[in-house]
Structure formats: C-alpha cells, structure tokens
Write a protein that holds these residues in place. Structure first.
Motif, mmCIF file in Angstrom:
data_model
loop_
_atom_site.group_PDB
_atom_site.id
_atom_site.type_symbol
_atom_site.label_atom_id
_atom_site.label_comp_id
_atom_site.label_asym_id
_atom_site.label_seq_id
_atom_site.Cartn_x
_atom_site.Cartn_y
_atom_site.Cartn_z
ATOM 1 N N PHE A 1 0.813 -1.210 0.000
ATOM 2 C CA PHE A 1 0.000 0.000 0.000
ATOM 3 C C PHE A 1 0.851 1.267 0.000
ATOM 4 N N TYR B 1 -3.214 1.489 -5.912
ATOM 5 C CA TYR B 1 -3.817 1.819 -4.620
ATOM 6 C C TYR B 1 -3.749 3.321 -4.363
ATOM 7 N N LYS B 2 -2.598 3.924 -4.599
ATOM 8 C CA LYS B 2 -2.433 5.346 -4.314
ATOM 9 C C LYS B 2 -3.436 6.206 -5.068
ATOM 10 N N LYS C 1 -6.902 5.813 -2.969
ATOM 11 C CA LYS C 1 -7.010 5.790 -1.510
ATOM 12 C C LYS C 1 -7.859 6.940 -0.975
ATOM 13 N N ARG D 1 -10.996 6.559 1.639
ATOM 14 C CA ARG D 1 -11.147 7.375 2.839
ATOM 15 C C ARG D 1 -12.532 8.027 2.866
ATOM 16 N N TYR E 1 -11.673 1.755 7.167
ATOM 17 C CA TYR E 1 -10.833 1.938 5.983
ATOM 18 C C TYR E 1 -10.105 0.643 5.639
ATOM 19 N N GLN F 1 -9.872 -1.834 2.291
ATOM 20 C CA GLN F 1 -8.601 -2.268 1.707
ATOM 21 C C GLN F 1 -8.571 -3.780 1.525
ATOM 22 N N GLU G 1 -7.293 7.312 7.520
ATOM 23 C CA GLU G 1 -6.382 6.571 6.660
ATOM 24 C C GLU G 1 -5.201 6.069 7.462
#
Length: 269
Positions: free
Chosen positions: A74, A80-81, A84, A88, A98, A102, A268
């Motif tokens: 992550f 993922y980035k 994200k 959130r 959160y 994931q 997060e």
C-alpha cells in the motif's frame, strides 16, 4: 503514524528483506545478498516465500500476504495510491473501517480497476451490474452500467453502500456480511443465517478477515506503539531506479480473529 515511502517508479523492480529487529528494507536493486525480489517490474506482487513468511489465505489474491509485504504494497502500489482518497471518503461516509475496504478490494480485484469476473462483476469492488442498478447506477444512451462501474469513484461508492447495508443487515456478524457480499443475501438466508457451504465463499470470508486483521492493529497497540512492530525503511541517498531518501513505516500487530473486528470508520492508516 504511517510515514509513506518515497515514491518508487511504477515500473521499477523492488528488492527487500526484514532484519532481526523487524525492519523491512526495500530498494530498486539488490544491494547485497540479504535482499530478495519483492516484485518485478510490470508484474503483480507475488506471494512466494521471501522477505518473510506469508500468512496463509485460503483464497488466492493478487497482493502479497506476508504482513510486511502487504503493508508495503500500500506504500508502493500506484493502483492503490490513485484511489485511496476514494476509500477514505467511503469509509467516513458509510462508517466502514478503511482497512476493511482495503482488505475487501485486495481480495476482490487486487486494486485492478479494469477487472471483470467470469460472472460479470466489475471493477475494484467487483460490483454486479444488477446490484449497481439497485443503488441508482443505470445505463444511458452513451454509457452502459458496466462502463460506469469501471470508474473507481462510482465503483467504490456503490460497493461501499452495498457493504454498509449488509453490515447493518447482519449486525455484529461481519463474516455473514462478507459472505453475503460474495454469494448474495439470499444464499446466507437459505443457509440459516450462516456462511453458505460454498468453498469459494468460505475461502473468501477467511481471506478478507485475515487481510483485515493484518491491516488493522488493535487500537491499544497503535496508541502506545509497543516494540516488536515491523518498520519499513529505504536506503538513504540516490540509487539506480530513481529512489531517494529514507522512511519508516507503520506498526504491524495482528489482532486475534476471535476478537471480532469493528466496523467503525477510521482515518487513513
């Protein structure tokens, strides 16, 4: 608090090892004999032994399952980035952990927004078009439901609303909510409000729960930050592949599955 690793080129190899103090070191080349290949450019993170032993998930997933590798995924995963902030947003709006989102997305699609299952489930949260229509996502003259679900924002909003409703439908029984997400509410009800006797569903629930417990340390441990956690560091200075600087990562204390994970939104990680 999680300190993000310095950016890694999306197509760079990543090598790493965990030292005897629980620090996971990563680099874009093999610095010395301690380093093992974490993942190869252009390929999914693999779950082969290396860096540290993996947790055994009953269902094959496209993310690493060794705790330090999973946490590092992550930090270095561009897929993922890029979403994200949407996780959130959904976690806060629908009061879902959160880390649960994931874990579910890691299991469903490995954070591949273009994923389509043989049964027609689409995108990050593998939402069925019929389910999306229940939540107001419908085709129009220009765009079919399937294409709309390929949009990460639409997919996460829709999937999170569905998951929220399932959690409310099976209060205090997250395993049943996850089973219903995978097999449908009807299958859970027909099984007498138990996880249906489908191997796929049983493996799915176990996998999401196992990944969830790795991603979400107990609150008390996170607060007092006891020793024994896994940290992640990058070599200082510039190395081939464009990595510069250094960083440390988050704690990794895994709660017991018997404790029953909460479903309250958290910031997060």
């Amino acid at each position: 608090m999680l300190l993000a690793l310095v950016p890694i080129a999306a197509r760079a190899d990543v090598w790493g090892y965990v030292d005897d103090k629980g620090v996971a070191h990563f680099a874009t080349e093999r610095i010395d004999e301690r380093y093992e290949l974490f993942f190869k450019s252009g390929e999914n993170f693999n779950t082969a032994d290396g860096v540290s032993a993996r947790i055994e998930t009953p269902r094959a997933v496209a993310v690493p399952t060794a705790p330090p590798k999973l946490l590092a995924f992550f930090d270095v995963s561009p897929s993922y980035k890029s979403v994200k902030h949407l996780l959130r947003e959904a976690a806060m709006q629908h009061e879902i952990d959160y880390e649960l989102l994931q874990a579910l997305i890691a299991t469903e699609s490995g954070f591949d927004a273009t994923a389509v299952s043989p049964r027609g489930a689409v995108g990050l949260m593998q939402v069925m078009p019929a389910t999306a229509e229940r939540y107001g996502v419908s085709s129009d003259k220009k765009t079919p439901v399937e294409k709309k679900l390929a949009d990460p924002r639409t997919n996460i909003r829709t999937g999170s609303r569905y998951l929220r409703d399932l959690i409310r439908r099976f209060p205090g029984q997250l395993d049943l909510a996850l089973a219903a997400y995978n097999a449908g509410e009807g299958a859970v009800q027909r099984a007498g409000n138990k996880i249906p006797n489908y191997r796929e569903t049983q493996n799915y629930v176990k996998t999401v729960m196992q990944l969830y417990t790795v991603l979400k340390p107990p609150a008390t441990v996170a607060e007092i930050r006891q020793p024994g956690r896994v940290r992640m560091e990058m070599p200082t200075g510039r190395i081939p592949g464009g990595v510069t600087g250094g960083a440390v990562g988050r704690g990794n204390m895994v709660p017991s599955l018997t404790q029953g994970p909460r479903t309250v939104a958290t910031p997060e990680p």
